[in-house]
Design a protein around this motif. Structure first.
Motif, PDB file in Angstrom:
ATOM      1  N   SER A 105       0.730  -1.330  -0.116  1.00  0.00           N
ATOM      2  CA  SER A 105       0.105   0.004  -0.065  1.00  0.00           C
ATOM      3  C   SER A 105       0.762   1.229  -0.146  1.00  0.00           C
ATOM      4  O   SER A 105       1.611   1.451   0.857  1.00  0.00           O
ATOM      5  N   ILE A 139      -6.883  -1.742   6.702  1.00  0.00           N
ATOM      6  CA  ILE A 139      -5.974  -2.417   6.077  1.00  0.00           C
ATOM      7  C   ILE A 139      -6.706  -3.927   5.903  1.00  0.00           C
ATOM      8  O   ILE A 139      -6.368  -4.858   4.992  1.00  0.00           O
ATOM      9  N   PRO A 143     -10.136  -4.750   2.134  1.00  0.00           N
ATOM     10  CA  PRO A 143     -10.075  -6.010   1.263  1.00  0.00           C
ATOM     11  C   PRO A 143     -11.552  -6.805   1.748  1.00  0.00           C
ATOM     12  O   PRO A 143     -11.968  -7.477   0.797  1.00  0.00           O
ATOM     13  N   HIS A 286      -5.239  -3.162  -1.507  1.00  0.00           N
ATOM     14  CA  HIS A 286      -5.901  -4.222  -0.681  1.00  0.00           C
ATOM     15  C   HIS A 286      -7.357  -4.202  -1.157  1.00  0.00           C
ATOM     16  O   HIS A 286      -7.797  -5.363  -1.113  1.00  0.00           O
ATOM     17  N   TRP A 316       1.144  -6.249   3.823  1.00  0.00           N
ATOM     18  CA  TRP A 316       0.300  -5.388   4.145  1.00  0.00           C
ATOM     19  C   TRP A 316       0.285  -4.694   5.582  1.00  0.00           C
ATOM     20  O   TRP A 316       0.527  -3.784   5.895  1.00  0.00           O
TER      21      TRP A 316
END
Length: 338
Positions: A105, A139, A143, A286, A316
């Motif tokens: 990221s 984070i 997703p 993500h 990540w």
């Protein structure tokens, strides 16, 4: 003055790197399904990255994510050396992950670098823990949201099209991928360009008490050329591509068809628009990864290459702390010369 100019130049350089680092987010599926060639795809994505500027400026009417990023560190603790060290660390981590083809990221790299330098300079009291925890939570949430939306849309589309002619349906999904990729590219531009805007705004706010003549009192005073430059640089960066990460995103997580590519990009775009509304900077990497996993999971869980996914998750989670440590080290070195 020279330090402020250096920060602005480096921030725009980071924005450019962010463009080619994250180009894969917008174009991986559309390239892997051969709807567009790699060159056509990056031009397509770059154009809609730039369109995002006009949407933020004239339709949304604000740059909320930029405001959130600029407030990662308490204003009274922000100094130009802190921002300089944070941007340098973010560039190093972005280039390293690009070189190894890791879709990390850029957003969290920048935020981690900014926070790490501030902690080294002023201690943990310098950072706004609530904002950083909210960003860190996404984070995992971004997703998951992308995965859930993609899963549901895939089931819905398959139900609607179960009696359709396969060849005709495939042709339609290829056309729709152009739309979904454009939507995701707009979300990428809206989200990622504003992070750099937030860093430049923080630098100009820090410069205001120094009487340099270019400082601002708040992000609301940010000159239009800053936003325009940020959106332009990310568009130019996107045009440079990022083929190593395209390979990871487009084929190594799960095999993607035009239908699945369209769904993944649409789900990713919807997630980005939601976080834009909430003014939370998230990772486009993500988001699209989660959406691709959601699409793959509708076939069967084994269709997702979970070993690759686990490696991505580790990268990540490490991004913010590693970027923070890098920035802390850079700040110590910078302190020897400034």
């Amino acid at each position: 003055m020279a330090l402020l100019v250096s920060i602005i130049v480096l921030a725009l350089l980071f924005d450019f790197i962010n463009g080619f680092h994250d180009a894969a987010n917008s174009i991986a599926t559309i390239v892997s399904t051969k709807v567009l060639s790699p060159f056509q795809a990056v031009l397509w994505a770059a154009f809609f990255n730039f369109v995002a500027f006009f949407i933020a400026k004239y339709i949304i009417g604000e740059f909320g994510i930029a405001n959130t990023v600029s407030k990662t560190v308490y204003e009274e603790y922000i100094t130009l050396p802190i921002i300089f060290a944070g941007v340098i660390a973010a560039i190093i981590w972005n280039l390293a992950t690009w070189w190894f083809g890791i879709p990390s990221s850029s957003s969290h790299t920048l935020i981690g670098g900014f926070a790490g330098a501030a902690i080294m300079a002023k201690g943990f009291g310098a950072i706004q823990g609530g904002i950083i925890l909210k960003i860190a939570a996404f984070i995992f949430l971004a997703p998951l949201i992308g995965m859930l939306i993609a899963f549901l849309i895939t089931l819905l589309v398959l139900r609607i099209c179960k009696r359709a002619n396969p060849h005709r349906a495939d042709s339609w999904f290829r056309r729709l991928q152009l739309v979904s990729s454009a939507l995701f590219s707009v979300g990428h531009g809206l989200n990622d360009s504003q992070k750099v805007m937030g860093i430049i705004a923080a630098a100009m706010i820090a410069a205001h008490p120094l009487g340099l003549g270019v400082g601002i009192e708040s992000i609301n005073d940010l000159p239009d050329w800053v936003a325009f430059s940020c959106f332009t640089m990310i568009s130019l960066g996107t045009m440079s591509g990022g083929w190593k990460i395209v390979k990871t995103m487009g084929s190594r997580i799960t095999k993607v068809t035009p239908l699945e590519g369209m769904v993944a990009e649409t789900a990713g775009a919807l997630t980005l628009y939601l976080t834009e509304y909430l003014k939370i900077p998230v990772s486009t990497t993500h988001t699209i990864t989660g959406a691709i996993i959601g699409v793959g999971a509708t076939k069967r869980l084994s269709a997702v290459r979970w070993g690759v996914t686990k490696n991505l998750l580790i990268a990540w989670v490490l991004t913010i702390p590693v970027s923070a440590l890098l920035a802390a080290g850079v700040y110590l070195i910078v302190g020897l010369f400034i």
